[in-house]
Design an enzyme around this catalytic site. Structure first.
Site, mmCIF file in Angstrom:
data_model
loop_
_atom_site.group_PDB
_atom_site.id
_atom_site.type_symbol
_atom_site.label_atom_id
_atom_site.label_comp_id
_atom_site.label_asym_id
_atom_site.label_seq_id
_atom_site.Cartn_x
_atom_site.Cartn_y
_atom_site.Cartn_z
ATOM 1 N N CYS A 227 -1.924 8.516 3.881
ATOM 2 C CA CYS A 227 -2.093 8.092 2.656
ATOM 3 C C CYS A 227 -3.381 8.517 2.009
ATOM 4 C CB CYS A 227 -1.664 6.813 2.426
ATOM 5 S SG CYS A 227 -2.061 5.624 3.345
ATOM 6 N N GLU B 227 0.826 -1.186 -0.202
ATOM 7 C CA GLU B 227 -0.074 -0.146 0.063
ATOM 8 C C GLU B 227 0.920 1.012 -0.047
ATOM 9 O OE1 GLU B 227 -1.518 3.342 1.231
ATOM 10 O OE2 GLU B 227 -1.650 2.338 3.065
#
Length: 541
Positions: free
Chosen positions: A327, A293
């Site tokens: 993020c 990720e």
């Protein structure tokens, strides 16, 4: 061996403490913070269950006060990485042979330790080392980590129970074996829960792990290891090393017994590691599992029918909680011209009340960015916007690193839809806004989809259900986590499995059974009760 089919405790999300002013919870946490702030810590590696120290002592400071020395950590070298690999492989057989209920009990105990006696300590370490306020530390370091541990145990048992059908006279079974070799966990600074989840979810499935945390998260990383040790995690199952990132990756990714990478961090680093794995593919015992990720350039798309207060609140929370260092943080917003003036008024009113400073003061909504590199990067975007003919600083813009790395929540108004701050990942408290003509709604949806190479999170604000449905379809590949009338952050384990595609990663959805499936190698077993005694089938006569 187990002589029962055990049912694990039903997982529920850990309640989030509110830390209201004057409450016993906030008093206890801030008292722990102050006590830990005064201590001088020595943070060691953990290899084969042993504390490992070196002569290479690295000073640790806090983002909110870079003159205050918290202590030191002991940096290792490749001999320590070799030792961690050897320890993991040495522990593999015994750990693999341990009953799954025994593994489950370790991580369920770890969850209870986080929820109880370690809660303040883990939260305070996160506040001190990563500059998170009381709420951000609570939802991350405590609640999300607890949720990962509890829900992953439940997901594991669900996965093990998934079995094939059997025909007459045969019994078909599936066995969920750990990967053949050792796994490598690389974790980021911004989420203590991610740092805890990446190595533990692999270990839960019977794997052994070499874990390299970010050196900016090293304080809370040691608390995690203390918790796992007290929970009864055997030596060698998870080995925590502090060594140069590039050298560590090269060492591990060349090893023939490397079996899996669980990564959260930058897109560039992840792509480099993937390339390295490809170059070494002929050396491995098995094809490694690669889960990552990475980055995001997350959007808020607003329709003319949207509620103004909801939009402004989603922008402030989505962009500026934890200084935009998520993020998933909102970093670009597209507002229709008909709503802009009203949205701007609410933004101005809300931002006027935002306080910035040390997490020691629970009333501070915004704290410091993680380090000087982050500070300089944010400052550069702000200074270029101030000089640009395509952008202007609408709110904020002040930066001060005299004591800590503080960047004021900043909104850049861009007249160019492809201005740099709209397109590039910044990872700081900077939100770029583009105003579109109401009649260009459909074209703007396409613009949102095509502007960024990332596809992590995004939000649509609208009251018009036809508009929501249109955006839902037009942006189906633009975000792995899509939010309707809410900020694009705050995924909850078991409720919104998290992950994105495109340049944002492999979308293997942390916080779900899907992720755990990546860390097992399935063996199908067929047992025939009465075996045939002649090769001839009926068609042969």
């Amino acid at each position: 061996m187990s002589k029962a089919i055990s049912q694990v405790p039903f997982a529920i999300n850990e309640p989030v403490r509110t830390y209201e002013p004057g409450s016993e919870d906030v008093k206890s946490l801030i008292s722990t913070y102050k006590k830990m702030w005064k201590e001088k810590v020595e943070i060691h590696m953990v290899i084969n269950g042993k504390e490992v120290r070196t002569k290479n002592e690295i000073k640790i400071t806090s983002p909110q006060d870079h003159q205050h020395e918290l202590g030191i950590y002991y940096k290792g070298d490749m001999t320590h990485v070799d030792a961690a690999i050897e320890a993991a492989l040495g522990a593999r057989e015994k750990w693999n042979n341990l009953g799954w209920e025994q593994r489950a009990a370790i991580f369920l105990k770890a969850a209870e330790l986080v929820a109880g006696p370690y809660r303040d300590r883990l939260n305070a370490a996160t506040m001190i080392g990563q500059s998170k306020n009381v709420h951000q530390a609570e939802i991350d370091a405590s609640c999300e980590f607890i949720d990962f541990l509890r829900f992953n145990v439940e997901f594991m048992t669900d996965l093990y129970s998934e079995q094939p059908v059997s025909d007459a006279g045969i019994w078909n079974r599936s066995e969920y074996r750990p990967l053949e070799g050792f796994c490598f966990a690389v974790t980021p600074f911004n989420f203590t829960a991610i740092a805890g989840n990446l190595p533990t979810c692999m270990a839960m499935m019977g794997n052994v792990v070499v874990w390299k945390p970010s050196d900016k998260q090293i304080y809370s990383a040691q608390v995690i290891m203390d918790i796992l040790t007290e929970a009864g995690l055997p030596a060698g199952v998870i080995n925590m090393v502090f060594a140069d990132g590039k050298d560590t990756a090269e060492k591990i990714l060349k090893h023939p017994d490397f079996a899996g990478l669980h990564f959260t961090g930058s897109t560039k680093v992840f792509q480099g590691m993937w390339k390295m794995i490809g170059e070494n593919i002929h050396q491995y015992r098995t094809y490694p599992r690669i889960v990552g990720e990475t980055g995001g350039k997350d959007f808020i798309m607003v329709h003319p029918s949207a509620n103004v207060e909801a939009v402004a609140t989603g922008m402030v929370r989505g962009a500026f909680e934890y200084q935009g260092q998520k993020c998933s943080a909102a970093s670009r917003a597209y507002i229709p011209a008909s709503l802009w003036e009203d949205v701007k008024k609410v933004l101005a009113a809300q931002l006027k009340t935002v306080k910035m400073g040390s997490p020691e003061d629970p009333s501070n909504f915004v704290n410091a960015v993680i380090d000087k590199n982050s500070f300089d990067k944010c400052k550069g975007y702000i200074e270029r916007a101030e000089k640009s003919s395509d952008a202007e600083i609408l709110f904020g813009g002040k930066c001060d690193d005299s004591k800590g790395y503080f960047v004021e929540p900043t909104i850049i108004l861009a007249s160019n839809a492809k201005y740099e701050s709209i397109c590039e990942e910044i990872f700081g408290p900077i939100l770029s806004v583009y105003i579109y003509k109401d009649e260009e709604w459909a074209e703007t949806l396409k613009l949102v989809d095509e502007t960024s190479p990332y596809s992590l999170t995004g939000a649509i604000f609208a009251q018009d259900r036809y508009a929501i449905a249109e955006a839902y379809k037009a942006l189906e590949n633009a975000a792995g986590n899509f939010y309707i009338n809410d900020k694009p952050t705050g995924a909850v384990v078991g409720q919104q499995p998290f992950g994105g595609a495109r340049a944002s990663g492999t979308n293997d959805k942390a916080g779900s059974k899907m992720n755990l499936l990546r860390w097992v190698s399935v063996r199908s077993i067929k047992e025939t009760f009465v075996s045939p005694k002649d090769y001839k089938y009926p068609y042969l006569g």
